[in-house]
Write an enzyme that holds these catalytic residues in place. Sequence first.
Site, PDB file in Angstrom:
ATOM      1  N   TYR A 195      -6.771   4.187  -6.438  1.00  0.00           N
ATOM      2  CA  TYR A 195      -6.768   4.224  -4.981  1.00  0.00           C
ATOM      3  C   TYR A 195      -8.102   3.690  -4.475  1.00  0.00           C
ATOM      4  O   TYR A 195      -9.065   4.438  -4.334  1.00  0.00           O
ATOM      5  CB  TYR A 195      -6.528   5.645  -4.467  1.00  0.00           C
ATOM      6  CG  TYR A 195      -6.383   5.714  -2.962  1.00  0.00           C
ATOM      7  CD1 TYR A 195      -5.138   5.561  -2.354  1.00  0.00           C
ATOM      8  CD2 TYR A 195      -7.489   5.916  -2.140  1.00  0.00           C
ATOM      9  CE1 TYR A 195      -4.996   5.609  -0.970  1.00  0.00           C
ATOM     10  CE2 TYR A 195      -7.359   5.965  -0.758  1.00  0.00           C
ATOM     11  CZ  TYR A 195      -6.109   5.814  -0.187  1.00  0.00           C
ATOM     12  OH  TYR A 195      -5.983   5.862   1.176  1.00  0.00           O
ATOM     13  N   TYR A 216       0.843  -1.199   0.000  1.00  0.00           N
ATOM     14  CA  TYR A 216       0.000   0.000   0.000  1.00  0.00           C
ATOM     15  C   TYR A 216       0.875   1.243   0.000  1.00  0.00           C
ATOM     16  O   TYR A 216       1.820   1.337   0.774  1.00  0.00           O
ATOM     17  CB  TYR A 216      -0.888  -0.017   1.242  1.00  0.00           C
ATOM     18  CG  TYR A 216      -1.741   1.215   1.443  1.00  0.00           C
ATOM     19  CD1 TYR A 216      -2.808   1.471   0.610  1.00  0.00           C
ATOM     20  CD2 TYR A 216      -1.487   2.088   2.486  1.00  0.00           C
ATOM     21  CE1 TYR A 216      -3.606   2.588   0.810  1.00  0.00           C
ATOM     22  CE2 TYR A 216      -2.284   3.202   2.697  1.00  0.00           C
ATOM     23  CZ  TYR A 216      -3.341   3.447   1.853  1.00  0.00           C
ATOM     24  OH  TYR A 216      -4.123   4.543   2.057  1.00  0.00           O
TER      25      TYR A 216
END
Lengths: 141, 388
Positions: free
Chosen positions: B340, B289
């Site tokens: 995202y 991430y």
Amino acid sequence: MSYMPDGWTLPALDDLNRPFFTTGKLMLQHCVDCDRVQHPPEDICIWCQGDHLDYVEARGTGDVYSYVVPHHPPNEKLTTRVPYNIILVRLDDYPHVRILGNQIDAEFDEVTIGTPVRVTFEEIADQNGGATILLPQWVKA
Amino acid sequence: MHGTSVVVGVGESTYYRAGRAPESEFQLACIAIRNAVADAGLQMSEIDGFVTYMDFQRNDALRLMTALGTGDLSFSAMSWPGGGNISAMPIQIADAAITAGYAKNIVVYRALAQGQFGRYGRPPAVPYATGAAAFKTPYGEASPAMNNAMPFTRYMHEYGVTHEATCNLSLASYAHAQRNPRAIRYGQPLTREDYYASRWIVYPYRLFDCAQENDGAAAMVISSADRARDLKQQPVYVKSAAAGAEQRAGLQATYNEPYFPYARRLHVADRLWSQAGIGPKDVQVAQFYENFTGSTVMCISDMGFAPPDGIEEFLSNGNIQWPNGKLPINTSGANLAEAYIHGFENQLEAVRQVRGQSTSQVENVEFSLAVGGPGAPVGSAALYSKQA
């Protein structure tokens, strides 16, 4: 004249943070039971889980441990304020405590890690009629 | 007990730039879930559980099961606290629930339309800040980028890490996105010169150090190994999942944690590798991430791939780029360049790598890693494998 613009966010005062933001002294929470200091303040002691807490005044000196420089304003209140500095101060007398602030005597590109700093206070009136804030800030020592 | 649950289906909505999705966030969730269930070869009536994170009750299990026409709901949960940092935690929760037998086919999902509910990078000004924010926002620390930048400035200072590390991470994501038609940055390559010429958002982060803001949803279905045997896809085992934080990690909210400026994933790394019985060297491909590249640099180190003073070298010389890199990282383009979806799109990519379905497919993948977010004190990681 404060470092951040007029009408910028103020701390919402509560029983835990009032000594830090309103006394004009760098007040840290202290455990009566184990004699340790913790920051930020909490309802109980995070070291010994004791319930008896008061406040002690720190010397108010330290060094710049880290910093950032906002250039992009996240909202309209900061549009004309960027770029500015935000520093993280490691206290000399309680080195496990780090306090966020602005180095108000430095331009955005004049901040460096390791700079010795001392506390000062900005008096900020609450435009909504709340208590006046004496905001801990930092200048070169 | 690990290795008893299996990812049987993955699916996503179209990914959009923030504000461009014609569908509502809830509809995006339904589309992603329908696609994941179809990918598995399951019927919607067989779905009996939902797990997500940071949803704020916008796309809750009851609304989803009703709209989607699932069977009876047997399990629902939400991980906490945090956002992308816990994007692997719902895998752990679903694994636990499947292993315990509380449900048979659990949908794990994240739907996030920042164009409809506010962009993370543009939090509105507030008159007062409470709790830990009272010690930050009055000093102008008012966005996730600022919050994530503070540890990295110190990390660069302590370990001699430079912007070459963050640049290489960004370049790898953009390079991989050029091969992935799902990616929002597909067809928009990034050069080293582009990276260094981009404007500062908050020092030490430039524009291309920051994740995008998007509208979309991603979902997977987790079932038991027994159930997976007669389904459509090759089973992808949840070999190990770990989530949590070090003692007194909550002090991180004001940067007072003892281990500052680490990305704070050490506990998760220990748990993940010890449960799996393997280490970082055994992994062929990894997804990390990246809300902001600096946090990711620290996280890759903390997961055991290189010490802090060796992380810049680890990320250099194409080592993390497909096809020749020793450890290709973020092979879909991830949050910087695919989309995202709060890190959950990375979990799907890790599964695809085990199946052999990535657009930047690594050869002979036995173990595929997907690590949840750095930048907040609770970390999470999931390790997927070809064999139980």
